[in-house]
Motif scaffolding. Sequence first.
Motif, PDB file in Angstrom:
ATOM      1  N   ARG A   1       0.882  -1.189   0.050  1.00  0.00           N
ATOM      2  CA  ARG A   1       0.000  -0.036  -0.210  1.00  0.00           C
ATOM      3  C   ARG A   1       0.831   1.227   0.111  1.00  0.00           C
ATOM      4  NH1 ARG A   1      -2.653  -2.783   4.087  1.00  0.00           N
ATOM      5  NH2 ARG A   1      -2.145  -1.226   5.715  1.00  0.00           N
ATOM      6  N   TYR A   2       2.101   1.377   0.761  1.00  0.00           N
ATOM      7  CA  TYR A   2       2.881   2.400   0.823  1.00  0.00           C
ATOM      8  C   TYR A   2       3.499   2.492  -0.571  1.00  0.00           C
ATOM      9  CZ  TYR A   2       6.779   5.189   1.919  1.00  0.00           C
ATOM     10  OH  TYR A   2       7.898   6.182   1.755  1.00  0.00           O
ATOM     11  N   PHE A   3       4.222   1.655  -1.066  1.00  0.00           N
ATOM     12  CA  PHE A   3       4.647   1.674  -2.498  1.00  0.00           C
ATOM     13  C   PHE A   3       3.597   2.203  -3.635  1.00  0.00           C
ATOM     14  CE2 PHE A   3       7.989  -1.262  -0.684  1.00  0.00           C
ATOM     15  CZ  PHE A   3       8.824  -0.415  -0.624  1.00  0.00           C
ATOM     16  N   GLU A   4       2.627   1.549  -3.590  1.00  0.00           N
ATOM     17  CA  GLU A   4       1.356   2.024  -4.297  1.00  0.00           C
ATOM     18  C   GLU A   4       1.139   3.858  -4.161  1.00  0.00           C
ATOM     19  OE1 GLU A   4      -2.857   1.163  -5.494  1.00  0.00           O
ATOM     20  OE2 GLU A   4      -1.608  -0.545  -5.235  1.00  0.00           O
ATOM     21  N   PHE A   5       1.142   3.937  -2.935  1.00  0.00           N
ATOM     22  CA  PHE A   5       0.764   5.502  -2.640  1.00  0.00           C
ATOM     23  C   PHE A   5       2.020   6.416  -3.183  1.00  0.00           C
ATOM     24  CE2 PHE A   5       1.365   9.329   0.082  1.00  0.00           C
ATOM     25  CZ  PHE A   5       0.173   9.784   0.229  1.00  0.00           C
ATOM     26  N   ARG A   6       3.240   5.908  -2.972  1.00  0.00           N
ATOM     27  CA  ARG A   6       4.337   6.581  -3.277  1.00  0.00           C
ATOM     28  C   ARG A   6       4.272   6.647  -4.804  1.00  0.00           C
ATOM     29  NH1 ARG A   6       9.967   5.208  -1.163  1.00  0.00           N
ATOM     30  NH2 ARG A   6      10.572   6.973  -2.354  1.00  0.00           N
ATOM     31  N   SER A   7       4.045   5.795  -5.483  1.00  0.00           N
ATOM     32  CA  SER A   7       3.942   5.965  -7.238  1.00  0.00           C
ATOM     33  C   SER A   7       2.910   6.778  -7.598  1.00  0.00           C
ATOM     34  CB  SER A   7       4.205   4.306  -7.598  1.00  0.00           C
ATOM     35  OG  SER A   7       2.840   3.830  -7.416  1.00  0.00           O
TER      36      SER A   7
ATOM     37  N   VAL B   1       2.610  16.619   2.730  1.00  0.00           N
ATOM     38  CA  VAL B   1       1.680  15.954   3.816  1.00  0.00           C
ATOM     39  C   VAL B   1       2.671  15.282   4.780  1.00  0.00           C
ATOM     40  CG1 VAL B   1      -0.026  14.206   4.487  1.00  0.00           C
ATOM     41  CG2 VAL B   1      -0.099  15.657   2.364  1.00  0.00           C
ATOM     42  N   PRO B   2       2.516  15.618   6.129  1.00  0.00           N
ATOM     43  CA  PRO B   2       3.165  15.152   7.278  1.00  0.00           C
ATOM     44  C   PRO B   2       3.168  13.467   7.270  1.00  0.00           C
ATOM     45  CG  PRO B   2       2.036  16.954   8.018  1.00  0.00           C
ATOM     46  CD  PRO B   2       1.524  16.717   6.509  1.00  0.00           C
ATOM     47  N   GLN B   3       4.415  13.176   7.328  1.00  0.00           N
ATOM     48  CA  GLN B   3       4.262  11.331   7.611  1.00  0.00           C
ATOM     49  C   GLN B   3       3.272  10.707   8.432  1.00  0.00           C
ATOM     50  OE1 GLN B   3       8.109   9.871   7.800  1.00  0.00           O
ATOM     51  NE2 GLN B   3       7.452   8.273   9.160  1.00  0.00           N
ATOM     52  N   TYR B   4       2.858  11.332   9.500  1.00  0.00           N
ATOM     53  CA  TYR B   4       1.868  10.791  10.335  1.00  0.00           C
ATOM     54  C   TYR B   4       0.672  10.658   9.581  1.00  0.00           C
ATOM     55  CZ  TYR B   4      -0.079  15.196  11.981  1.00  0.00           C
ATOM     56  OH  TYR B   4      -0.707  16.328  11.898  1.00  0.00           O
ATOM     57  N   MET B   5       0.201  11.704   8.748  1.00  0.00           N
ATOM     58  CA  MET B   5      -1.006  11.667   7.942  1.00  0.00           C
ATOM     59  C   MET B   5      -1.152  10.685   6.860  1.00  0.00           C
ATOM     60  SD  MET B   5      -2.063  15.825   7.939  1.00  0.00           S
ATOM     61  CE  MET B   5      -2.302  16.779   9.225  1.00  0.00           C
ATOM     62  N   ILE B   6       0.003  10.607   6.174  1.00  0.00           N
ATOM     63  CA  ILE B   6       0.202   9.495   5.299  1.00  0.00           C
ATOM     64  C   ILE B   6       0.012   8.112   6.024  1.00  0.00           C
ATOM     65  CG2 ILE B   6       1.611   8.169   3.508  1.00  0.00           C
ATOM     66  CD1 ILE B   6       2.862  11.083   3.295  1.00  0.00           C
ATOM     67  N   ALA B   7       0.747   7.816   7.327  1.00  0.00           N
ATOM     68  CA  ALA B   7       0.492   6.855   7.863  1.00  0.00           C
ATOM     69  C   ALA B   7      -0.992   6.590   8.307  1.00  0.00           C
ATOM     70  CB  ALA B   7       1.268   6.913   9.384  1.00  0.00           C
ATOM     71  N   SER B   8      -1.922   7.557   8.737  1.00  0.00           N
ATOM     72  CA  SER B   8      -2.886   7.552   8.826  1.00  0.00           C
ATOM     73  C   SER B   8      -3.946   7.043   7.981  1.00  0.00           C
ATOM     74  CB  SER B   8      -3.625   8.799   9.832  1.00  0.00           C
ATOM     75  OG  SER B   8      -5.014   8.760   9.726  1.00  0.00           O
ATOM     76  N   TYR B   9      -3.768   7.592   6.641  1.00  0.00           N
ATOM     77  CA  TYR B   9      -4.259   7.314   5.445  1.00  0.00           C
ATOM     78  C   TYR B   9      -4.155   5.862   5.014  1.00  0.00           C
ATOM     79  CZ  TYR B   9      -5.329   7.317   0.426  1.00  0.00           C
ATOM     80  OH  TYR B   9      -6.077   7.167  -0.800  1.00  0.00           O
ATOM     81  N   LEU B  10      -2.803   5.261   5.280  1.00  0.00           N
ATOM     82  CA  LEU B  10      -2.618   3.950   4.859  1.00  0.00           C
ATOM     83  C   LEU B  10      -3.085   2.885   5.819  1.00  0.00           C
ATOM     84  CD1 LEU B  10       1.090   4.659   3.302  1.00  0.00           C
ATOM     85  CD2 LEU B  10      -1.149   4.168   2.076  1.00  0.00           C
TER      86      LEU B  10
END
Length: 193
Positions: free
Chosen positions: A153-159, A168-177
């Motif tokens: 999921r993380y790699f797909e988000f990054r691509s 976006v702050p990292q903690y928000m990306i973590a929440s989204y994922l």
Amino acid sequence: MEPIDTLIQHFRERITLTDHDARYVSECFHVVTLKKKEILLHTGEVSSHMRYIAEGCLRSYYMDEEAREHIIQFGIEGWWVNDLYSYLTRTPAKQFIQALEHSIVLQIHRDTLHQLYDRVPAIERFFRFKFEKAYVALQDRTLNTLSKTAEERYFEFRSKYRDIEQRVPQYMIASYLGMTPEFLSALRKKTTT
């Protein structure tokens, strides 16, 4: 370029609008300027507007019973952001929409949009396409959450969303994922080594 011009250009990427139609459409949208961290939609309010992001970055999120935030969506220039369930059912929103940086949003009230459908039928086609795309994206996200590992999921988000990752702050990306910030941090370190 003025915010309304970016919206008209956005429409013209999908539909044909005459200059007369474009002027009428422009009159139906209202500009909302948001400061960083300002809330555009509060949970409990009925979402009565469709909202186009002309400038900036926003997020939609909900709070669970333990007051933990769960990010549903990010939005940047050229995207639409809303609590669609609230908008379509006319029930209180379960999500907040918040600016993550200075943002300019163009919004149109539901009643005005329905009048616009009658005056400029191409706009109705545009929104039908947008609702279809939103449904597909929701189903895709749901299936990814159920079937893919956190790393996938993380790699797909990054691509897919490299530009969002930078804003976006990292903690928000973590929440989204759907992961902890610590887990995401470990994943990021793993990918850079």
